[in-house]
Design an enzyme around this catalytic site. Structure first.
Site, PDB file in Angstrom:
ATOM      1  CB  CYS A 155       0.074 -50.485  11.329  1.00 13.27           C
ATOM      2  SG  CYS A 155      -0.338 -50.272  12.950  1.00 13.27           S
ATOM      3  CB  CYS A 158       1.131 -47.558  12.685  1.00 11.88           C
ATOM      4  SG  CYS A 158       1.184 -49.032  13.710  1.00 11.88           S
ATOM      5  CG  ASP A 159       1.460 -45.478   9.367  1.00  9.62           C
ATOM      6  OD1 ASP A 159       2.042 -45.274  10.175  1.00  9.62           O
ATOM      7  OD2 ASP A 159       1.608 -46.442   8.564  1.00  9.62           O
TER       8      ASP A 159
END
Length: 329
Positions: A155, A158-159
């Site tokens: 993701c 997300c990261d």
């Protein structure tokens, strides 16, 4: 029991412990225990509905395999993924939701009450929320497990911010891979896009956007065949599909963007799914079966965030409350 004493016989009564029958009937059963499932449990229980969450064998969803989460509101300094799930579970239980760590293996939505079969019990309910999520497709490499949360991610949203000024790899050739690669150029010094074929599968617009981005370098007819590192990812081993030649690419992270598999196999013959296996929704969180709702990544193939999953859990619970209020029997 008969006992003899000095020729006289007396009856001695023996008390047996009473076994309490296991509760199997609920107002609402939530299948799945990630952010969507726990949030739905909180809202359903607060609405005074007798609620059960069947979490599966590994409760917590994808966040259990995530290290630091810094984009979930309410945690100024971030929080570890497993800790966030433990906190959500405790809050859900405090609201009165019953949580059982058992795996659902079959469902029957043909008649009311609905029947939910696990590996050890059969449950009944008036309404169901499906929150089983989706699983990222993986490369099948041992390094994915070793470096999960330590440089291997599924993701970018997300990261991505964790990889500022580093070179990273994105694996894939579809719209998702191009979208992730383009997004990651905001943070990375260079993005290596690794694709097994000579051309991308992504839409023309997405391809043009990627080809015009000087931070993206393409590796055609190539595959990541090994991931090397000590405490975290340090090297991606690329293999040429045609020649077999290997190249060691020093990188700080590897983003796998080859799609997701919605966890809907047990619902194939019960509710309507789209061509990719995601649950089709009607009017926000409703499925084609009245009384059966869905929340989170099991239907959402666009956002796939913990916060959006929690939002869908809230929406589904509110819709369930309205449904149960209007359908008393």
């Amino acid at each position: 029991m008969m006992s003899s004493d000095g020729g006289s016989t007396v009856m001695i009564e023996k008390e047996f412990p009473k076994t309490e029958k296991k509760k199997t009937r609920f107002d609402v059963i939530i299948i799945g225990a990630g952010p969507a499932g726990y949030t739905a449990g909180i809202y359903c229980s607060r609405a005074r509905h007798d609620t059960l969450i069947l979490s599966g064998i590994l409760p917590g969803g994808q966040l259990v395999n995530t290290t630091e989460v810094e984009n979930y509101p309410g945690f100024e300094n971030g929080i570890m993924g497993p800790d966030l799930m433990i906190t959500m579970r405790k809050q859900t239980e405090r609201m009165g939701t019953t949580i059982i760590d058992d795996e659902v293996i079959d469902v029957d939505f043909r008649h009311k009450p609905f029947k939910i079969l696990t590996s050890s019990e059969e449950y009944e309910c008036r309404a169901v929320i499906i929150a089983t999520g989706a699983t990222p497709r993986k490369l099948g490499l041992a390094g994915e497990q070793t470096f999960g949360g330590k440089g291997v991610s599924y993701c970018a949203t997300c990261d991505g911010p964790f990889f500022r000024n580093q070179e990273i790899v994105v694996v894939g050739g579809g719209d998702s891979a191009i979208e992730e690669a383009t997004f990651l150029t905001k943070f990375a010094s260079k993005v290596h896009l690794v694709h097994r074929k000579e051309q991308l599968r992504a839409s023309k617009v997405m391809q043009e956007r990627a080809f015009s981005n000087q931070k993206i370098q393409f590796h055609w007819n190539s595959a990541v065949t090994d991931i090397i590192g000590e405490q975290k990812v340090q090297t991606a081993v690329l293999s040429d599909i045609k020649s077999g030649q290997k190249t060691n690419l020093p990188v700080g992270g590897i983003f796998v963007a080859i799609g997701h598999e919605p966890n809907t196999k047990i619902f194939v013959n019960s509710i309507e799914l789209d061509e990719n296996g995601y649950i089709k929704l009607k009017d926000h969180t409703k499925t084609n079966i009245p009384g059966v709702f869905a929340a989170g990544d099991v239907h959402d193939h666009r956002y796939r965030q913990a916060i959006t999953a929690a939002g869908f859990g809230c929406m589904a619970a509110i819709d369930v409350d309205k449904y149960l209020t209007e359908n008393k029997s």
